[in-house]
Design an enzyme around this catalytic site. Structure first.
Site, PDB file in Angstrom:
ATOM      1  N   CYS A 101     -17.542 -23.643  15.765  1.00  0.00           N
ATOM      2  CA  CYS A 101     -18.564 -23.815  16.799  1.00  0.00           C
ATOM      3  C   CYS A 101     -19.824 -24.489  16.265  1.00  0.00           C
ATOM      4  O   CYS A 101     -20.410 -25.357  16.928  1.00  0.00           O
ATOM      5  CB  CYS A 101     -18.904 -22.467  17.426  1.00  0.00           C
ATOM      6  SG  CYS A 101     -19.423 -21.205  16.240  1.00  0.00           S
ATOM      7  N   GLY A 117     -21.592 -15.428  17.795  1.00  0.00           N
ATOM      8  CA  GLY A 117     -20.670 -15.953  16.807  1.00  0.00           C
ATOM      9  C   GLY A 117     -19.803 -14.869  16.184  1.00  0.00           C
ATOM     10  O   GLY A 117     -18.738 -15.150  15.636  1.00  0.00           O
ATOM     11  N   HIS A 173     -26.449 -21.354  19.452  1.00  0.00           N
ATOM     12  CA  HIS A 173     -26.742 -21.696  18.066  1.00  0.00           C
ATOM     13  C   HIS A 173     -27.780 -22.821  18.019  1.00  0.00           C
ATOM     14  O   HIS A 173     -27.733 -23.765  18.823  1.00  0.00           O
ATOM     15  CB  HIS A 173     -25.487 -22.179  17.344  1.00  0.00           C
ATOM     16  CG  HIS A 173     -24.474 -21.116  17.072  1.00  0.00           C
ATOM     17  ND1 HIS A 173     -24.709 -19.778  17.295  1.00  0.00           N
ATOM     18  CD2 HIS A 173     -23.203 -21.194  16.576  1.00  0.00           C
ATOM     19  CE1 HIS A 173     -23.628 -19.076  16.948  1.00  0.00           C
ATOM     20  NE2 HIS A 173     -22.703 -19.917  16.514  1.00  0.00           N
TER      21      HIS A 173
END
Length: 228
Positions: free
Chosen positions: A22, A53, A135
């Site tokens: 990712c 995550g 993120h």
């Protein structure tokens, strides 16, 4: 990153297609179009990765820890190496013999693979932060050709899946708060890098880890394969 590697699955005889890490997928949404325009000599990256995550358990641990602290208690940790609320943890996945973490090495390995640059120097530090699902990444690149800043903006604005958010007079730049639950990856704070001069660029990228970093990316890969 389907728009970068869209032809690879069709050339392969395998029926199994891997979805990229990712962190790497979000970064490459910005890096790939810039590479096509200016070339890439090296990449330095620091990531600020959300609790998502680590899955639903990580998100729950963050939320429960924040609630405990706000009620005068203490946060406990079982998913993360340390309590995450009001903290930063420079440790994602296991440490390797070279003192990088496996997550950091995934960024190196997958950036090289996706961009088809097996010798590209990439250095990354991955940090877990107390946000839920987007993120953020601070990225510096050294380019092969001198960078024209206006051309860099034009390339990013034309890139599929990228939203340029860079209006400093209005305090607009990529943030987890604004990038969460959005398909596009936000890119901003674009500027010349003082270390690499005319052949250097700094940028800040933020993307939803559960969408562009995972499920959405997998769906787009399938569409790219089926439509062509």
């Amino acid at each position: 990153v389907p728009k970068t590697t869209g032809g690879v699955p069709r050339r392969s005889k395998s029926k199994l297609i891997a979805n990229p890490n990712c962190t790497t997928a979000i970064a490459l949404m910005a890096l790939a179009p810039l590479h096509k325009e200016f070339g890439t000599k090296r990449v330095i990256m620091s990531t600020y990765q959300a609790a998502s995550g680590a899955g639903a358990e990580g998100m729950a641990e963050l939320q429960e820890g924040c609630k405990a602290i706000s009620n005068g208690g203490q946060a406990v940790n079982s998913v993360f190496a340390h309590p995450l609320p009001f903290n930063l943890i420079p440790h994602i996945d296991k440490f390797l013999e070279d003192k990088y973490t496996k997550e950091e090495r995934k960024v190196t390995w997958e950036t090289r693979k996706i961009m088809d640059l097996p010798g590209l120097p990439v250095s990354c530090t991955c940090v877990r932060i107390p946000t839920l699902r987007a993120h953020a990444e601070s990225i510096t690149i050294e380019t092969e050709k001198p960078v024209d800043l206006e051309r860099a903006y034009a390339v990013l604005r034309a890139a599929p899946g990228v939203a340029v958010v860079d209006d400093l007079t209005s305090n607009l730049y990529p943030m987890p708060l604004t990038a969460s639950r959005k398909y596009d990856v936000e890119v901003g704070r674009v500027r010349k890098n003082d270390v690499f001069g005319d052949c250097g660029l700094d940028l800040f990228v933020c993307g939803d880890q559960l969408l562009r970093g995972a499920a959405l990316n997998a769906v787009i890969i399938a569409e790219e394969v089926c439509l062509k």
